[in-house]
Design a protein around this motif. Sequence first.
Motif, PDB file in Angstrom:
ATOM      1  N   ASP A 266       0.900  -1.178   0.161  1.00 58.74           N
ATOM      2  CA  ASP A 266      -0.079  -0.036  -0.130  1.00 58.74           C
ATOM      3  C   ASP A 266       0.832   1.382   0.003  1.00 58.74           C
ATOM      4  O   ASP A 266       0.324   2.439   0.297  1.00 58.74           O
TER       5      ASP A 266
ATOM      6  N   LEU B 232      -2.215   0.780  -8.925  1.00 61.85           N
ATOM      7  CA  LEU B 232      -2.873  -0.326  -8.428  1.00 61.85           C
ATOM      8  C   LEU B 232      -2.203  -0.858  -7.160  1.00 61.85           C
ATOM      9  O   LEU B 232      -1.309  -1.438  -7.372  1.00 61.85           O
ATOM     10  N   TRP B 233      -2.417  -0.241  -6.087  1.00 61.71           N
ATOM     11  CA  TRP B 233      -2.045  -0.669  -4.753  1.00 61.71           C
ATOM     12  C   TRP B 233      -2.406  -2.117  -4.430  1.00 61.71           C
ATOM     13  O   TRP B 233      -3.364  -2.497  -4.794  1.00 61.71           O
ATOM     14  N   ASN B 234      -1.718  -2.628  -3.503  1.00 60.56           N
ATOM     15  CA  ASN B 234      -1.908  -4.030  -2.938  1.00 60.56           C
ATOM     16  C   ASN B 234      -2.181  -5.123  -3.992  1.00 60.56           C
ATOM     17  O   ASN B 234      -3.043  -6.001  -4.011  1.00 60.56           O
ATOM     18  N   THR B 235      -1.440  -4.997  -4.958  1.00 60.35           N
ATOM     19  CA  THR B 235      -1.971  -5.855  -6.279  1.00 60.35           C
ATOM     20  C   THR B 235      -0.763  -6.587  -6.826  1.00 60.35           C
ATOM     21  O   THR B 235       0.435  -6.111  -6.859  1.00 60.35           O
TER      22      THR B 235
ATOM     23  N   LYS C 296      -4.394  -9.383  -9.028  1.00 61.28           N
ATOM     24  CA  LYS C 296      -5.343  -9.658  -8.162  1.00 61.28           C
ATOM     25  C   LYS C 296      -5.088  -8.724  -6.886  1.00 61.28           C
ATOM     26  O   LYS C 296      -3.904  -8.528  -6.477  1.00 61.28           O
ATOM     27  N   ASN C 297      -6.102  -8.218  -6.300  1.00 57.61           N
ATOM     28  CA  ASN C 297      -5.915  -7.147  -5.120  1.00 57.61           C
ATOM     29  C   ASN C 297      -5.702  -8.189  -3.837  1.00 57.61           C
ATOM     30  O   ASN C 297      -6.711  -8.815  -3.537  1.00 57.61           O
TER      31      ASN C 297
ATOM     32  N   THR D  73      -8.704  -6.884  -0.995  1.00 63.19           N
ATOM     33  CA  THR D  73     -10.130  -7.187  -1.284  1.00 63.19           C
ATOM     34  C   THR D  73     -10.351  -8.838  -2.192  1.00 63.19           C
ATOM     35  O   THR D  73     -11.520  -9.374  -2.161  1.00 63.19           O
TER      36      THR D  73
END
Length: 319
Positions: free
Chosen positions: A179, A200-203, A220-221, A224
Amino acid sequence: MTTENVNCLIIGSGPAGYTAAIYASRAGMKPVLYQGAQPGGQLTITTEVDNFPGYPEGVQGPQMMMDFEAQARRFGTDIRYGVVTAVDFSGYPHKAIVDDQHEITANVVIISTGASAKWLGLPSEMRLNGHGVSACAVCDGFFFRGQDVAIVGAGDTAAEEASYLANLCRKVYMIVRRDEMRASKFMQNRVKSLPNVEILWNTETQEVLGDNEVVGARVKNAVTGEERILDVKGFFVAIGHKPNTDLFKSYLDMDESGYLLTEKGSTRTNIPGVFACGDVQDTIYRQAVTAAGTGCMAALDAERFLAMKEMELHEVQTA
């Protein structure tokens, strides 16, 4: 174990090694060059090279390295298959072991073992390497002008390459695993200000899509769990490089990342008679043309070193 003495040993090929060989051969240094595990270096897994002077229509990377090799052979370089598996720079002349079975002593050694790009390790990434997957935006970004691309990474290099791609491409997806970014605040602010860059964070990338060329990327996140297909034609990996220097750790000075340190304005290492050129000592540019330039420098530095050694020997003999 067989033994051999050579005047000039070049460890590694690629633009730096072959250029060093061309200059060393023309200077009468009778160089012996061992190509290493990847003859020709990283350019042999590159398709179109459009930014090297002298190729107005561009050239395929493997063909370019064949041209370099042929030119080095033309001037008399002894080019050999084989991998240097050990060195001993504790005395003079310097020693190297090839394929664990052949010992060479050399009056000068030029190191051009390069640096290898770090990859994500996806089978699809490896399969499409050179067909839309790249580790160098400066090298290959031009081929994707006006198209959508993705770049993986969170450091200064990734941010810089994302900015470079943003000037060429319609849309740039920057895939960041956490993040936050590791890049400097300046570089972060720069890339965040670009309207056609979407971070695209946390991806994480699950797969690069395509059979013969990149047609997308599935990501993929991690927070989530949502998966998404990015409709991209180019996929760039900017998670760093690893210099191929493990062989020299007991003898040569390196920075914290393992790049060989050379004296400013030269290719001299901390060991007299050992020189380093190309990506193995370049943490900034990492281009074929700059590697070739330092290959020229290494040969000239080696030639001067040998001339000084000859002068010292003459003074001792006539004293």
